[in-house]
Design a protein around this motif. Structure first.
Motif, PDB file in Angstrom:
ATOM      1  N   GLU A 258       0.995  -1.298   0.448  1.00 31.28           N
ATOM      2  CA  GLU A 258      -0.379  -0.216   0.463  1.00 31.28           C
ATOM      3  C   GLU A 258       0.680   1.455  -0.108  1.00 31.28           C
ATOM      4  O   GLU A 258       0.326   2.077  -0.370  1.00 31.28           O
ATOM      5  N   LEU A 259       2.080   1.411   0.521  1.00 31.13           N
ATOM      6  CA  LEU A 259       3.173   2.417   1.145  1.00 31.13           C
ATOM      7  C   LEU A 259       3.329   2.638  -0.352  1.00 31.13           C
ATOM      8  O   LEU A 259       3.840   3.916  -1.038  1.00 31.13           O
ATOM      9  N   GLY A 260       3.815   1.564  -1.206  1.00 32.33           N
ATOM     10  CA  GLY A 260       4.517   1.869  -2.518  1.00 32.33           C
ATOM     11  C   GLY A 260       3.654   2.775  -3.792  1.00 32.33           C
ATOM     12  O   GLY A 260       3.452   2.838  -4.494  1.00 32.33           O
ATOM     13  N   ARG A 267      10.802   2.774  -3.918  1.00 32.55           N
ATOM     14  CA  ARG A 267      10.912   1.039  -3.343  1.00 32.55           C
ATOM     15  C   ARG A 267      10.900   1.357  -2.312  1.00 32.55           C
ATOM     16  O   ARG A 267      11.505   2.389  -1.494  1.00 32.55           O
ATOM     17  N   CYS A 268      10.242   0.294  -1.623  1.00 36.08           N
ATOM     18  CA  CYS A 268      10.063   0.710  -0.402  1.00 36.08           C
ATOM     19  C   CYS A 268      10.058  -0.757  -0.124  1.00 36.08           C
ATOM     20  O   CYS A 268       9.568  -1.887   0.017  1.00 36.08           O
ATOM     21  N   LEU A 269      10.537  -0.489   1.446  1.00 35.91           N
ATOM     22  CA  LEU A 269      10.998  -1.890   1.882  1.00 35.91           C
ATOM     23  C   LEU A 269      10.893  -2.044   3.647  1.00 35.91           C
ATOM     24  O   LEU A 269      11.034  -0.476   4.359  1.00 35.91           O
ATOM     25  N   LEU A 270      10.663  -3.051   3.794  1.00 31.65           N
ATOM     26  CA  LEU A 270      10.747  -3.219   5.064  1.00 31.65           C
ATOM     27  C   LEU A 270      11.228  -4.877   5.913  1.00 31.65           C
ATOM     28  O   LEU A 270      11.120  -5.075   5.551  1.00 31.65           O
ATOM     29  N   SER A 286       8.055  -3.897  -1.683  1.00 30.52           N
ATOM     30  CA  SER A 286       7.514  -3.000  -3.321  1.00 30.52           C
ATOM     31  C   SER A 286       8.299  -2.241  -3.908  1.00 30.52           C
ATOM     32  O   SER A 286       8.907  -1.227  -3.477  1.00 30.52           O
ATOM     33  N   THR A 287       8.356  -2.792  -4.871  1.00 30.65           N
ATOM     34  CA  THR A 287       9.270  -1.926  -6.148  1.00 30.65           C
ATOM     35  C   THR A 287       8.657  -1.325  -7.373  1.00 30.65           C
ATOM     36  O   THR A 287       7.820  -2.310  -8.089  1.00 30.65           O
ATOM     37  N   ARG A 292      16.026  -1.466  -9.319  1.00 33.98           N
ATOM     38  CA  ARG A 292      16.876  -3.367  -8.932  1.00 33.98           C
ATOM     39  C   ARG A 292      15.511  -3.664  -7.807  1.00 33.98           C
ATOM     40  O   ARG A 292      15.465  -2.278  -6.614  1.00 33.98           O
ATOM     41  N   SER A 293      15.487  -5.081  -7.222  1.00 35.74           N
ATOM     42  CA  SER A 293      14.817  -5.499  -6.506  1.00 35.74           C
ATOM     43  C   SER A 293      15.777  -5.804  -5.046  1.00 35.74           C
ATOM     44  O   SER A 293      17.053  -6.358  -5.531  1.00 35.74           O
ATOM     45  N   LEU A 294      15.594  -5.284  -4.395  1.00 38.56           N
ATOM     46  CA  LEU A 294      16.503  -6.132  -2.700  1.00 38.56           C
ATOM     47  C   LEU A 294      16.052  -6.962  -2.366  1.00 38.56           C
ATOM     48  O   LEU A 294      16.943  -7.213  -1.312  1.00 38.56           O
ATOM     49  N   LYS A 295      14.883  -7.765  -2.984  1.00 40.96           N
ATOM     50  CA  LYS A 295      14.530  -8.968  -2.116  1.00 40.96           C
ATOM     51  C   LYS A 295      15.746  -9.642  -1.793  1.00 40.96           C
ATOM     52  O   LYS A 295      16.444 -10.125  -2.934  1.00 40.96           O
TER      53      LYS A 295
END
Length: 652
Positions: A258-260, A267-270, A286-287, A292-295
């Protein structure tokens, strides 16, 4: 002195064809300023009469009326006084009227000149409940016209009101009446084409400016409403997720998703955060497309020394100061650029702007919310406030989920405790009832059978005494455990000999039913620093257990070993005592459980030996108080067992 009549009502009676309209205050302000601009831009010296209702409204317009007073000597200002608004004649003539006068509910501006006239007469029609914050929403009902006859009539009525409050102005008012043709014998000599002399651009520019300002405020209001709507929608989505599920995985996934959506190209990460713990791979992200994804990557900006320092400083600031860190352009931040490793990370992961918001609950860090943008971005106060509000919601959600998990664990523990309590009642009842029944049977037999043989009487008495001793030990165990857990035991630590207290413990055993006992103690065994009664209690219970679970043909071995360990600043020694048997043994998965209160390896009705399960629990608590440790070892069923405990050696 006050006048109860409304000027608008009097004017409509004098000029019946007038039709009223509804105006907002903002519209009247624009019209009033446009009429005042006519006076300021023209060369005429008109009569100007203005009613501001309240003194505070006039205070906002004082500079304009000081300029108007430089163009004409006939300027009258009416208002209900609130502070120091009083009778004055320089530069404007002020007329304070009574607060209960109808003028306090009206808005007037009348201009009568040789070249033009204008009239604005309105009465307040409706006002919002919160007039302080919604002043522009006030509504008025009245008329607005350039008709010179209407303007003259309004001026006559207002001048009469002025004389009511300030009769000393009669000469000046008469001068105005004569100058502007308010007496029949003094009709104004004004051309019928006077309207052509008015420059319409004054009104057009004023009203266009007003409309543009209103449109800007409207767009700004829409933007604010839209921002609040996004915030409320996001908060509601997360709150709904919290209500729907107490699963932390689902809550955190919904948060970044939702924040993304709210922050575009972001890029939103938690991630969960625990000080001193090793970083975990990013699980919630969420990207936006193109980033690029940091997952599954190991990532934690907050673990970098630069950010650790920033947060340490924020801890010492006032509670009202935000702990969030917002960086609009990392390339312009000298602190970030001075760390080559961090700079390389930011470039690699396309981070040009970032926002870091800690997830906290009652002062404890639970995690971190990070927003990354690939271009420079100025984070607004609303942006930071929104993410901080989300972080607060997430912190509460995580604690609720943890509380729910703890509650489930507690429920399981309560279930286990209830089962233990049931077993305890059964065990204690059985342990108390059995010896009491035996004692009663023995005593009743002795009373009812006086001719019983002497040797049988002795046997009955011996049985009753044995079971009485069993009851005494049972009650003593309950008292001892209660005192140990309540902290009421008094300890007398002194140097004593293990051999001496071991002999005392062995003397209390029933040798006729005990297995063979072997003692292997080193020569010149050092003294130990313990409480003598506590040591006797431990040795007695361990030996009693070993003999109880070992057949008569088996063996119980007692040994000791000196252990040396390095302390913080000096060498300390411990003595390890081992009591090993060749009895039934203990399952490896129960080696720790046997030290719990009321633990029974067998069901209390299927037991082959008696006992309440308090002995080893008492031993552990005593050894802990003496500064040592106690544990058990066994290879399993019928493999025997070894009980070890350590106690400190006396200093010498």
């Amino acid at each position: 002195m006050s006048t109860s009549n409304s000027l608008l009502q009097d004017l409509r009676q004098a000029v019946p064809h007038l039709k009223t309209q509804i105006y907002f205050k903002s519209s009247l302000t624009a019209l009033s300023h446009a009429i005042e601009d006519l006076v300021l831009a023209g060369s005429d010296k008109p009569l100007v009469i203005a009613n501001f209702q309240q003194e505070r409204f006039y205070r906002q317009e004082i500079p304009r009326y000081q300029k108007i007073a430089q163009h004409t000597d006939q300027v009258y200002v009416l208002a209900a006084p609130e502070t120091d608004f009083g009778v004055a004649s320089d530069p404007c003539i002020t007329i304070p009227f009574a607060p209960d006068d109808e003028l306090a509910q009206e808005w007037h501006l009348v201009v009568v000149g040789q070249q033009y006239s204008a009239c604005l007469v309105c009465q307040e029609y409706a006002s919002p409940l919160d007039s302080a914050s919604l002043d522009q929403a006030r509504q008025f009902k009245g008329i607005w016209t350039f008709d010179p006859q209407v303007s003259l009539q309004a001026a006559r009525l207002l001048l009469e009101r002025i004389l009511t409050y300030r009769p000393e102005l009669a000469a000046k008012v008469k001068q105005a009446q004569q100058r502007y043709g308010m007496f029949p014998e003094f009709q104004p000599q004004v051309s019928t084409s006077w309207l052509l002399d008015i420059d319409p651009r004054l009104f057009v520019n004023r009203l266009v400016t007003y409309l543009q300002a209103s449109q800007y405020r409207l767009l700004k209001a829409y933007g604010t409403i839209g921002s609040k709507e996004r915030k409320e929608r996001l908060l509601n989505a997360i709150a709904t997720a919290i209500r729907r599920s107490l699963n932390p995985e689902e809550i955190l996934t919904v948060t970044v998703t939702e924040l993304g959506k709210v922050f575009s190209n972001c890029r939103c990460l938690l991630y969960r955060y625990q000080s001193g713990s090793q970083s975990q791979p990013i699980a919630y992200e969420s990207t936006s497309p193109g980033l690029r994804s940091l997952k599954e990557e190991i990532w934690s900006l907050v673990s970098h020394p630069l950010f650790q320092t920033a947060w340490a400083q924020s801890q010492t600031n006032s509670k009202n100061q935000s702990e969030s860190i917002a960086i609009a352009d990392v390339t312009q931040d000298l602190g970030l650029q001075s760390h080559p490793d961090l700079k390389a990370q930011l470039v690699r992961w396309q981070i040009h702007a970032c926002l870091l918001v800690p997830i906290r609950y009652q002062g404890s860090w639970l995690g971190m919310l990070e927003l990354h943008k690939p271009e420079a971005h100025l984070w607004t106060k609303d942006d930071v406030a929104l993410v901080e509000a989300i972080a607060t919601q997430v912190g509460v959600a995580l604690m609720q989920a943890q509380a729910y998990t703890n509650l489930e664990t507690l429920n399981r523990q309560l279930t286990d405790l209830e089962r233990i309590q049931s077993n305890l009642i059964a065990i204690v009842g059985h342990e108390l009832r059995t010896p009491l029944s035996t004692i009663r049977v023995c005593l009743e037999s002795l009373v009812s059978e006086p001719e019983m043989p002497l040797d049988l009487q002795q046997k009955m008495l011996q049985t009753a005494l044995s079971d009485a001793e069993r009851l005494r030990k049972l009650i003593q165990d309950f008292i001892t455990l209660s005192r140990l857990e309540g902290g009421s035991m008094r300890w007398q630590l002194e140097p004593i000999s293990l051999q001496e207290y071991l002999d005392l413990a062995l003397s209390g055993l029933e040798s006729q039913t005990s297995p063979r006992i072997v003692i292997e103690l080193p020569h010149h065994l050092p003294l130990i620093q313990v409480d003598g009664e506590g040591l006797i209690e431990v040795l007695t219970k361990l030996l009693d257990n070993a003999c109880k679970f070992t057949p008569k043909s088996g063996q119980v071995k007692i040994s000791a070993q000196l252990l040396n360990a390095l302390g913080n600043s000096h060498k300390t020694s411990m003595l390890k005592v081992t009591i090993a048997d060749t009895g039934r043994g203990i399952e490896p998965n129960r080696l720790e459980a046997i030290f719990e209160r009321f633990y029974q390896e067998e069901g209390f009705l299927q037991r082959t030996v008696g006992g309440t399960g308090l002995g080893l629990a008492i031993c552990r608590r005593i050894i802990d108080k003496l500064g040592g440790k106690i544990w058990a070892e066994s290879l399993g069923k019928d493999q025997g067992s070894q009980f070890h405990f350590t106690v400190p050696v006396a200093a010498y």
